[in-house]
Design a protein around this motif. Structure first.
Motif, PDB file in Angstrom:
ATOM      1  N   ILE A 156       0.827  -1.213   0.000  1.00  0.00           N
ATOM      2  CA  ILE A 156       0.000   0.000   0.000  1.00  0.00           C
ATOM      3  C   ILE A 156       0.861   1.262   0.000  1.00  0.00           C
ATOM      4  O   ILE A 156       1.947   1.302   0.571  1.00  0.00           O
ATOM      5  CB  ILE A 156      -1.001   0.045   1.180  1.00  0.00           C
ATOM      6  N   THR A 157       0.335   2.311  -0.641  1.00  0.00           N
ATOM      7  CA  THR A 157       1.015   3.606  -0.714  1.00  0.00           C
ATOM      8  C   THR A 157       0.025   4.674  -0.260  1.00  0.00           C
ATOM      9  O   THR A 157      -1.132   4.662  -0.680  1.00  0.00           O
ATOM     10  CB  THR A 157       1.510   3.860  -2.155  1.00  0.00           C
ATOM     11  N   LEU A 158       0.511   5.535   0.633  1.00  0.00           N
ATOM     12  CA  LEU A 158      -0.342   6.547   1.267  1.00  0.00           C
ATOM     13  C   LEU A 158       0.497   7.754   1.631  1.00  0.00           C
ATOM     14  O   LEU A 158       1.643   7.591   2.055  1.00  0.00           O
ATOM     15  CB  LEU A 158      -0.788   6.043   2.637  1.00  0.00           C
ATOM     16  N   GLU A 159      -0.080   8.949   1.520  1.00  0.00           N
ATOM     17  CA  GLU A 159       0.613  10.112   2.076  1.00  0.00           C
ATOM     18  C   GLU A 159      -0.401  10.960   2.830  1.00  0.00           C
ATOM     19  O   GLU A 159      -1.489  11.220   2.325  1.00  0.00           O
ATOM     20  CB  GLU A 159       1.294  10.910   0.958  1.00  0.00           C
ATOM     21  N   VAL A 160      -0.037  11.356   4.038  1.00  0.00           N
ATOM     22  CA  VAL A 160      -0.895  12.217   4.847  1.00  0.00           C
ATOM     23  C   VAL A 160      -0.138  13.520   5.090  1.00  0.00           C
ATOM     24  O   VAL A 160       0.977  13.501   5.623  1.00  0.00           O
ATOM     25  CB  VAL A 160      -1.252  11.549   6.189  1.00  0.00           C
ATOM     26  N   ALA A 168      -9.396  -5.676   7.080  1.00  0.00           N
ATOM     27  CA  ALA A 168      -8.880  -5.042   5.859  1.00  0.00           C
ATOM     28  C   ALA A 168      -7.378  -4.785   5.902  1.00  0.00           C
ATOM     29  O   ALA A 168      -6.718  -4.713   4.867  1.00  0.00           O
ATOM     30  CB  ALA A 168      -9.612  -3.724   5.623  1.00  0.00           C
ATOM     31  N   GLY A 169      -6.836  -4.599   7.115  1.00  0.00           N
ATOM     32  CA  GLY A 169      -5.407  -4.281   7.242  1.00  0.00           C
ATOM     33  C   GLY A 169      -5.142  -2.933   7.901  1.00  0.00           C
ATOM     34  O   GLY A 169      -4.010  -2.456   7.924  1.00  0.00           O
ATOM     35  N   LYS A 170      -6.173  -2.344   8.491  1.00  0.00           N
ATOM     36  CA  LYS A 170      -6.026  -1.024   9.114  1.00  0.00           C
ATOM     37  C   LYS A 170      -5.072  -1.072  10.301  1.00  0.00           C
ATOM     38  O   LYS A 170      -4.124  -0.290  10.382  1.00  0.00           O
ATOM     39  CB  LYS A 170      -7.399  -0.492   9.561  1.00  0.00           C
ATOM     40  N   SER A 171      -5.323  -1.989  11.232  1.00  0.00           N
ATOM     41  CA  SER A 171      -4.465  -2.072  12.424  1.00  0.00           C
ATOM     42  C   SER A 171      -3.043  -2.474  12.064  1.00  0.00           C
ATOM     43  O   SER A 171      -2.089  -2.009  12.692  1.00  0.00           O
ATOM     44  CB  SER A 171      -5.000  -3.105  13.422  1.00  0.00           C
ATOM     45  N   CYS A 177     -13.213  13.777   9.142  1.00  0.00           N
ATOM     46  CA  CYS A 177     -11.960  13.781   8.373  1.00  0.00           C
ATOM     47  C   CYS A 177     -12.028  14.601   7.101  1.00  0.00           C
ATOM     48  O   CYS A 177     -13.081  14.761   6.510  1.00  0.00           O
ATOM     49  CB  CYS A 177     -11.572  12.345   8.064  1.00  0.00           C
ATOM     50  N   ARG A 178     -10.872  15.129   6.699  1.00  0.00           N
ATOM     51  CA  ARG A 178     -10.788  15.848   5.423  1.00  0.00           C
ATOM     52  C   ARG A 178     -10.435  14.895   4.289  1.00  0.00           C
ATOM     53  O   ARG A 178     -10.891  15.061   3.175  1.00  0.00           O
ATOM     54  CB  ARG A 178      -9.739  16.959   5.508  1.00  0.00           C
ATOM     55  N   ASN A 179      -9.576  13.921   4.582  1.00  0.00           N
ATOM     56  CA  ASN A 179      -9.154  12.983   3.543  1.00  0.00           C
ATOM     57  C   ASN A 179      -9.339  11.553   4.041  1.00  0.00           C
ATOM     58  O   ASN A 179      -9.185  11.284   5.228  1.00  0.00           O
ATOM     59  CB  ASN A 179      -7.701  13.243   3.155  1.00  0.00           C
ATOM     60  N   ILE A 180      -9.664  10.683   3.114  1.00  0.00           N
ATOM     61  CA  ILE A 180     -10.039   9.321   3.474  1.00  0.00           C
ATOM     62  C   ILE A 180      -9.384   8.340   2.508  1.00  0.00           C
ATOM     63  O   ILE A 180      -9.432   8.553   1.292  1.00  0.00           O
ATOM     64  CB  ILE A 180     -11.588   9.161   3.400  1.00  0.00           C
ATOM     65  N   ALA A 181      -8.778   7.293   3.057  1.00  0.00           N
ATOM     66  CA  ALA A 181      -8.333   6.182   2.217  1.00  0.00           C
ATOM     67  C   ALA A 181      -9.208   4.990   2.575  1.00  0.00           C
ATOM     68  O   ALA A 181      -9.447   4.721   3.753  1.00  0.00           O
ATOM     69  CB  ALA A 181      -6.873   5.857   2.481  1.00  0.00           C
ATOM     70  N   ILE A 182      -9.660   4.302   1.552  1.00  0.00           N
ATOM     71  CA  ILE A 182     -10.448   3.094   1.795  1.00  0.00           C
ATOM     72  C   ILE A 182      -9.559   1.897   1.525  1.00  0.00           C
ATOM     73  O   ILE A 182      -8.931   1.802   0.461  1.00  0.00           O
ATOM     74  CB  ILE A 182     -11.692   3.050   0.889  1.00  0.00           C
ATOM     75  N   ILE A 183      -9.497   1.022   2.523  1.00  0.00           N
ATOM     76  CA  ILE A 183      -8.647  -0.160   2.402  1.00  0.00           C
ATOM     77  C   ILE A 183      -9.520  -1.404   2.474  1.00  0.00           C
ATOM     78  O   ILE A 183     -10.497  -1.448   3.237  1.00  0.00           O
ATOM     79  CB  ILE A 183      -7.535  -0.137   3.487  1.00  0.00           C
ATOM     80  N   ASN A 184      -9.190  -2.375   1.633  1.00  0.00           N
ATOM     81  CA  ASN A 184      -9.920  -3.637   1.652  1.00  0.00           C
ATOM     82  C   ASN A 184      -8.960  -4.754   1.266  1.00  0.00           C
ATOM     83  O   ASN A 184      -8.201  -4.617   0.308  1.00  0.00           O
ATOM     84  CB  ASN A 184     -11.108  -3.584   0.677  1.00  0.00           C
ATOM     85  N   LYS A 185      -8.972  -5.835   2.028  1.00  0.00           N
ATOM     86  CA  LYS A 185      -8.114  -6.994   1.750  1.00  0.00           C
ATOM     87  C   LYS A 185      -6.663  -6.604   1.476  1.00  0.00           C
ATOM     88  O   LYS A 185      -6.039  -7.088   0.540  1.00  0.00           O
ATOM     89  CB  LYS A 185      -8.688  -7.795   0.579  1.00  0.00           C
ATOM     90  N   GLY A 186      -6.165  -5.695   2.290  1.00  0.00           N
ATOM     91  CA  GLY A 186      -4.745  -5.341   2.189  1.00  0.00           C
ATOM     92  C   GLY A 186      -4.377  -4.439   1.048  1.00  0.00           C
ATOM     93  O   GLY A 186      -3.190  -4.246   0.770  1.00  0.00           O
ATOM     94  N   ILE A 241      -5.256  -0.526  -0.968  1.00  0.00           N
ATOM     95  CA  ILE A 241      -5.971   0.748  -0.967  1.00  0.00           C
ATOM     96  C   ILE A 241      -6.873   0.762  -2.198  1.00  0.00           C
ATOM     97  O   ILE A 241      -6.413   0.638  -3.326  1.00  0.00           O
ATOM     98  CB  ILE A 241      -5.003   1.953  -1.032  1.00  0.00           C
ATOM     99  N   VAL A 242      -8.164   0.894  -1.932  1.00  0.00           N
ATOM    100  CA  VAL A 242      -9.141   0.884  -3.008  1.00  0.00           C
ATOM    101  C   VAL A 242      -9.303   2.293  -3.558  1.00  0.00           C
ATOM    102  O   VAL A 242      -9.493   2.505  -4.742  1.00  0.00           O
ATOM    103  CB  VAL A 242     -10.497   0.372  -2.473  1.00  0.00           C
ATOM    104  N   GLN A 243      -9.241   3.267  -2.648  1.00  0.00           N
ATOM    105  CA  GLN A 243      -9.436   4.642  -3.054  1.00  0.00           C
ATOM    106  C   GLN A 243      -8.835   5.555  -2.004  1.00  0.00           C
ATOM    107  O   GLN A 243      -8.872   5.243  -0.817  1.00  0.00           O
ATOM    108  CB  GLN A 243     -10.947   4.924  -3.168  1.00  0.00           C
TER     109      GLN A 243
END
Ligand code: ADP
Ligand code: ADP
Length: 226
Positions: free
Chosen positions: A23-27, A41-44, A202-211, A213-215
């Protein structure tokens, strides 16, 4: 630098289960960010790696520019972490729990005491300062988790399902507390499986599913698609 930068992060647990698939993410600094997704999903796992509690398998994670592996202490010091499970010493008193935590980050005792007092008052726990943690209600323990996480005044606060199992009144007061803190400049990253919580805060949201990032998008963008 970004508050959090995660690149191509993967995690395979000891039993062979692939919990994160690159997964790739920037906050950005100052953001209020939700990692939203169903149970499992893999959040924790993601937050665990960022907080230094879970070993990544590959990829990278940086907190305020500090590598969570290469520069673990600086990365950890930039973060306040509120895990899902209570993990206090049962017999330690509320005030001591918060002050002890400050010691791990090298705060001077006078500073530790001042910060602890300020936070315990803000979170309505000052009256309970001499109470051992095991005597607190669930809601008080939640608030104590937050006080402990913030005592060293981290740039980024991470909360894993902060309001799971919390009654509506406490949820509202926790939301208000987090919004205030964010307005004063603390970056907040939380996981949730409640769309409503992400939507409210929240201002920005990442949706994660099955490890994966969906969006990853702004809240406004996301809601316009529903
Ligand atoms: P690692 O490979 O990161 O060292 P392990 O597979 O050894 O992780 O597991 C670490 C801990 O998590 C163990 O105590 C294990 O019992 C527990 N665990 C195992 N499977 C799960 C699961 N599906 N969900 C949550 N915890 C689990
Ligand atoms: P979430 O926080 O989104 O509910 P987690 O990151 O806790 O998801 O878990 C992601 C997946 O990894 C789940 O299928 C979970 O069972 C599995 N998992 C979590 N910890 C372990 C572990 N220690 N060993 C094996 N599998 C694990």
């Amino acid at each position: 630098v970004a508050a959090l930068a995660v690149e191509n992060l993967s995690k395979v647990y000891g039993n062979g289960f692939e919990a994160l698939k690159g997964i790739t993410l920037e906050v950005a600094k100052g953001d209020f960010f939700a990692l939203l997704g169903p149970n499992g999903a893999g959040k924790s796992t993601t937050l665990g790696i960022v907080s230094g509690l879970v070993q990544k398998s590959s990829g990278s994670a940086y907190v305020m520019g500090h590598d969570v592996n290469g520069d673990a202490f600086q990365a950890r010091r930039s973060l306040g972490v509120v895990p899902q499970e209570f993990n206090f010493n049962q017999f330690e008193k509320v005030y001591d729990i918060v002050v002890t935590q400050a010691g791990y980050f090298g705060l001077k005792p006078s500073e530790a005491r001042a910060n602890a007092e300020e936070l315990l008052k803000a979170l309505d726990l000052w009256e309970k300062r001499d109470t051992p943690s095991r005597m607190l209600s669930g809601g008080m323990k939640r608030r104590l988790m937050i006080a402990r996480a913030l005592v060293h005044k981290p740039d980024v606060l991470i909360l894993d399902e902060p309001t799971a199992g919390v009654d509506i009144e406490l949820r509202r007061s926790m939301w208000e507390f987090m919004e205030d803190l964010n307005k004063k400049g603390t970056t907040i990253i939380l996981t949730t499986h409640y769309l409503e919580e992400a939507e409210q805060l929240c201002r920005n949201i990442a949706i994660i599913n099955k490890g994966e990032i969906v969006q990853c998008t702004s809240k406004r963008e996301l809601l316009s698609q529903l």
